[in-house]
Motif scaffolding. Structure first.
Motif, PDB file in Angstrom:
ATOM      1  N   GLY A  15       0.826  -1.209   0.000  1.00  0.00           N
ATOM      2  CA  GLY A  15       0.000   0.000   0.000  1.00  0.00           C
ATOM      3  C   GLY A  15       0.850   1.245   0.000  1.00  0.00           C
ATOM      4  N   ARG A  17       2.148   2.968  -2.411  1.00  0.00           N
ATOM      5  CA  ARG A  17       3.247   2.928  -3.379  1.00  0.00           C
ATOM      6  C   ARG A  17       4.457   2.117  -2.913  1.00  0.00           C
ATOM      7  NH1 ARG A  17       3.137   6.558  -7.666  1.00  0.00           N
ATOM      8  NH2 ARG A  17       1.270   7.861  -7.718  1.00  0.00           N
ATOM      9  N   SER A  40       0.753  -1.851  -6.025  1.00  0.00           N
ATOM     10  CA  SER A  40       1.155  -0.803  -5.079  1.00  0.00           C
ATOM     11  C   SER A  40       2.445  -0.147  -5.538  1.00  0.00           C
ATOM     12  CB  SER A  40       1.350  -1.414  -3.682  1.00  0.00           C
ATOM     13  OG  SER A  40       0.129  -1.885  -3.169  1.00  0.00           O
ATOM     14  N   PRO A  48      -4.604  -0.318   1.309  1.00  0.00           N
ATOM     15  CA  PRO A  48      -3.467  -0.931   1.992  1.00  0.00           C
ATOM     16  C   PRO A  48      -3.872  -2.208   2.726  1.00  0.00           C
ATOM     17  CG  PRO A  48      -4.269   0.944   3.235  1.00  0.00           C
ATOM     18  CD  PRO A  48      -5.007   0.954   1.926  1.00  0.00           C
TER      19      PRO A  48
END
Length: 906
Positions: A15, A17, A40, A48
């Motif tokens: 989550g 990125r 992600s 997330p």
């Protein structure tokens, strides 16, 4: 306390990125978990969460629930804290609750086979906090009732008491809708939903004898362990057996923050495919619902709407919906939420290019914000499988090797399935129309319950909607018809994966399980009535419709040419008739690997002559009968050799015990006595004389030729004379004479000497010769162990893996069905060894024989002709140990060709 290494081994977060894993870690994180981590990293909006590994599932099944929960406790607490920080919520909070989803995720897609729980964390306090936070009472209570319903069914096991009963939760929902005079769940008001939660909890308490759990942590651990448990539920075991998925792979558990598609008219959820899963066309398509959660789309409780404008118009036309009604009641996502659609469309294009394959995606829109919940390689039909790969090749996204490795060999059988005869379909009466969920043609008798699909030889499973529990019946039935559900429903997705004809969402179909009736426009159809389905058009017909063989496409030919380019292993056919040989050539056979001559003796005058031989009291009588059989046998063989001109044909001498040619019931014995001009007592006595306690281990194979050499002589004459006659016509043939069931070198030597004596005599009489080989069928374990000695006398080996498996395991092929399913269910065997070659045991015998045989004769030709010759994993094994060819039934030749190419590439 667990060490950091232990945490890393069991729990992987994703989550914002960042992620602990990636798409290359599917074996550890499962397909869903690995792809969530990958998305992600790619910056795609993913709620997330964290993934508990597949290895933990294996641990769970080894050391039990309490021990695994103890091992996971710290890791999960740390992972939950990350989710809370990302979402700005608190798990277990009454004021700002963090709600979770808990989903399964194996290495490969198993749609609907394992369990999912959504909206976890709801209780009597958190529902108040959710109302205060969102100002949306209806959303909060709708979310609560969904959680109780799903947790009750999945974790607590609340279900219908009898199969005729409706799902008890759905029954309560339907009661409220009837009382209110409404059609959709989304029309229920807050008062309805509040009371429904109480009714659901009462139902759970009544069936379980326990209060519904209020503590979110108790809910979470119960859901995680329920997902692990679902890896071993009956439907998952059946699916794994059907798809040959190893039990030891286990499933991951994916825990994510909930995002909500049921927050009102600016929220929704959907399922989409980057290409058409039925045809393979490069058209983005899918279905969605406003003010709904994901289960609503796939379960069919509401009519889903199309994502694209083009798809919406096509669906409306096929469903008979007017353009005005489509725009007002069923608008596309592209029309209703253009901004969201644009984001979805961009995302699907990115994902397909990233994975270089058609993707099956799930998404949610929460108050206008777009979230991706899943991406995976989509289930598809065989036709779509080929077209997608060929198109991706043309687009420069993959190479030829990848095209072949993207194919599932066993799916090719779909292409050979029948279609409706053109003339017969013209006279057929259409009684209903649904969605063309999975192409093909099916005709059969109606059954309403999956566990009764075996009731008729040809059955059509008719359901309001299917569920994962229906899997076995769906597999048995010839086709599936559902009253509800769209192109992404459970029935549609699973049917496409199976290659099973399916029509879903036929809204005019009303199913009554209690009376076992289906009503369409006041016309009543009962269990056992014949109907037909066209899974390509979505049409349902009254009665039985004649079918014909399917036609192979240009894409099929392209894939087969590619397979032939890369494979090393030859592919032959098991065939005994001219028609079978022509089919074999059509599907790409390079010869006949097994011509079972006994199959030529079971009809007409042939069986009369065989029976005359059997009834003869001495050699003179047997020779007299065989002389009558010779011209017939020669002509039969001539047709086979002619059909396979310029290709090798392995002809097995008579193999089965003679008792198989004599009837064992009194009526047929009387008929035989009349035809043969003898008394019924004579027939009965002969039956008694031929009776054996273990006929498959008795007087058969080369033992027949040794005790009755005149049989071998007649067959040698028939083979060689047929080949010489064809040579005179300018047709070149390559007969390979195979002596069956040898266990000693002396058996082979005696039969070989007899054959050569007869053949040399014919050559001298005819003043001409042909090329031929004399080899043997290796099907007795002892023959494998002395293969170096046997090779001194044999020109070739052909492994008869049916008998080798039978003798190696000590399982009777005819009786193993009584216990093999139990063995597979209990994990004693991974698969039926008569269908999938046992490489650990029987495979070792084959490998030993191959090495020993080639040690004596380096150019010894070696093949396999049992049913395993068409099984992909068995084909790969044959390639690995260096065989020259596999042989299988004509319809499995494309499978073997493709599997051989994949084996070479791997």
């Amino acid at each position: 306390m667990n060490t950091p290494q232990d945490v890393k081994m069991r729990v992987y977060s994703f989550g914002d990125r960042v992620a602990d894993g990636n798409s290359a870690m599917k074996n550890l994180l499962g397909s869903k978990g690995a792809n969530l981590a990958e998305m992600s990293i790619m910056g795609i909006p993913v709620p997330p969460g964290f993934t508990i590994t597949t290895k933990t599932c294996t641990e769970y099944n080894q050391i039990g629930k309490d021990n695994v929960v103890s091992l996971l406790m710290t890791e999960v607490q740390i992972a939950i804290a990350k989710v809370e920080k990302s979402m700005g919520t608190r798990f277990g909070s009454n004021e700002n609750p963090c709600l979770l989803s808990v989903r399964s995720g194996s290495r490969v897609s198993m749609p609907g086979m394992m369990d999912t729980v959504l909206n976890l964390g709801m209780n009597d306090d958190s529902v108040k906090g959710l109302i205060a936070k969102t100002g949306n009472s209806r959303f909060a209570w709708d979310t609560y009732r969904r959680f109780v319903q799903m947790f009750g069914a999945v974790v607590l096991g609340v279900s219908a008491l009898t199969k005729e009963d409706q799902n008890p939760f759905e029954e309560i929902v339907e009661k409220y809708k009837r009382n209110r005079g409404i059609e959709l769940d989304s029309d229920l008001d807050v008062a309805d939903l509040k009371q429904m939660v109480r009714d659901f909890k009462d139902l759970c308490e009544m069936q379980t004898g326990k209060k519904f759990p209020e503590n979110p942590w108790d809910q979470l651990w119960a859901s995680i362990t329920a997902v692990f448990d679902s890896w071993m539920n009956p439907r998952a075991i059946y699916y794994r057996t059907m798809q040959q998925i190893p039990e030891e792979w286990g499933t991951a558990v994916n825990v994510q923050a909930m995002v909500f598609g049921n927050m009102g008219e600016n929220s929704g959820t959907g399922v989409a495919f980057t290409r058409n899963a039925s045809t393979g066309e490069n058209i983005f398509n899918g279905e969605y619902l406003i003010n709904a959660q994901g289960e609503d789309v796939v379960s069919g409780v509401r009519t889903p709407q199309q994502i694209t404008l083009k798809g919406s118009k096509t669906w409306a036309a096929s469903a008979g919906v007017s353009e005005i009604n489509r725009k007002t009641k069923y608008p596309s996502l592209e029309e209703l939420m253009p901004t969201t659609y644009a984001e979805l469309n961009t995302t699907q294009a990115i994902l397909e290019k990233h994975y270089n394959d058609m993707q099956d995606i799930e998404f949610t829109v929460q108050e206008g914000k777009f979230w991706m919940l899943q991406t995976r390689s989509g289930k598809r039909t065989a036709a779509a499988m080929m077209k997608i790969a060929i198109d991706l090749l043309a687009e420069g996204l993959i190479n030829e090797e990848q095209v072949l490795l993207m194919q599932e060999p066993s799916k090719l059988e779909e292409l050979l399935h029948p279609v409706f005869d053109g003339e017969a379909i013209k006279a057929a009466k259409i009684i209903a129309k649904g969605l063309p969920a999975s192409p093909g043609a099916a005709t059969g008798q109606i059954v309403f319950f999956a566990d009764e699909a075996h009731k008729y030889q040809f059955s059509i499973l008719v359901r309001v909607e299917t569920s994962p529990e229906d899997l076995e019946g769906m597999n048995i039935a010839k086709g599936i018809l559902t009253a509800r559900g769209g192109m992404t429903s459970h029935a549609a997705v699973v049917a496409r994966g199976m290659g099973k004809c399916c029509v879903s969402g036929a809204g005019s179909v009303i199913v009554n399980y209690k009376t076992r009736q289906m009503t369409i426009d006041k016309q009543v159809f009962h269990e056992g009535d014949w109907i037909s389905l066209n899974g390509t058009t979505g049409e349902v017909y009254k009665g039985k419709i004649r079918t014909k063989d399917g036609e192979l496409s240009d894409d099929f030919e392209t894939i087969m040419k590619l397979a032939d380019k890369y494979r090393v292993l030859g592919v032959r056919a098991n065939a005994e008739t001219e028609r079978e040989c022509k089919n074999a050539i059509k599907y790409g056979a390079e010869g006949v690997g097994l011509c079972r001559t006994e199959h030529m003796f079971f009809e007409g005058e042939r069986i009369m002559r065989i029976r005359e031989m059997i009834l003869s009291e001495d050699e003179t009588g047997r020779r007299k009968a065989l002389d009558k059989l010779l011209p017939i046998h020669r002509q039969d063989l001539k047709e086979v050799l002619r059909a396979m001109a310029n290709l090798p044909v392995t002809i097995r001498l008579l193999d089965p015990p003679l008792h198989e040619f004599i009837p064992h019931n009194i009526e047929n014995q009387k008929e035989m006595a009349f035809e043969m001009g003898v008394s019924i007592e004579t027939i009965k006595q002969k039956v008694q004389d031929l009776k054996e306690f273990n006929p498959m281990l008795g007087h058969r194979g080369c033992r027949l030729g040794i005790t009755y050499p005149e049989i071998t002589e007649m067959q040698a004459k028939a083979i060689i004379e047929a080949a010489l006659e064809l040579k005179a016509e300018g047709i070149k043939t390559f007969p390979e004479i195979m002596i069956p069931l040898i266990g000693t070198v002396k058996e082979l030597k005696l039969q070989k000497e007899l054959l050569k004596t007869i053949i040399d005599r014919i050559f001298e009489e005819k003043g001409d010769t042909i090329d031929y080989l004399i080899g043997t069928m290796i099907e007795i374990p002892r023959a494998c162990l002395i293969a170096d000695q046997i090779a001194e006398e044999a020109d070739f080996f052909s492994f008869g893996t049916n008998d080798l498996t039978q003798m190696g395991f000590g399982y009777s092929r005819d009786d193993a069905g009584k216990f093999l399913p139990i063995y597979i269910e209990k994990g004693i065997l991974k698969s039926d060894p008569f269908q999938v070659l046992d490489q650990e045991g029987i495979g070792q015998l084959i490998e030993i024989a191959t090495k020993k045989g080639r040690a004596t004769k380096t150019q010894l030709k070696i093949g396999i002709c049992g049913e395993h010759g068409g099984d992909p994993s068995s084909v790969e094994f044959c390639h690995t140990i260096g065989m020259d060819y596999v042989s299988c039934s004509p319809f499995r030749i494309p499978i073997a060709r493709l599997a051989a190419a994949q084996a070479a590439l791997r």
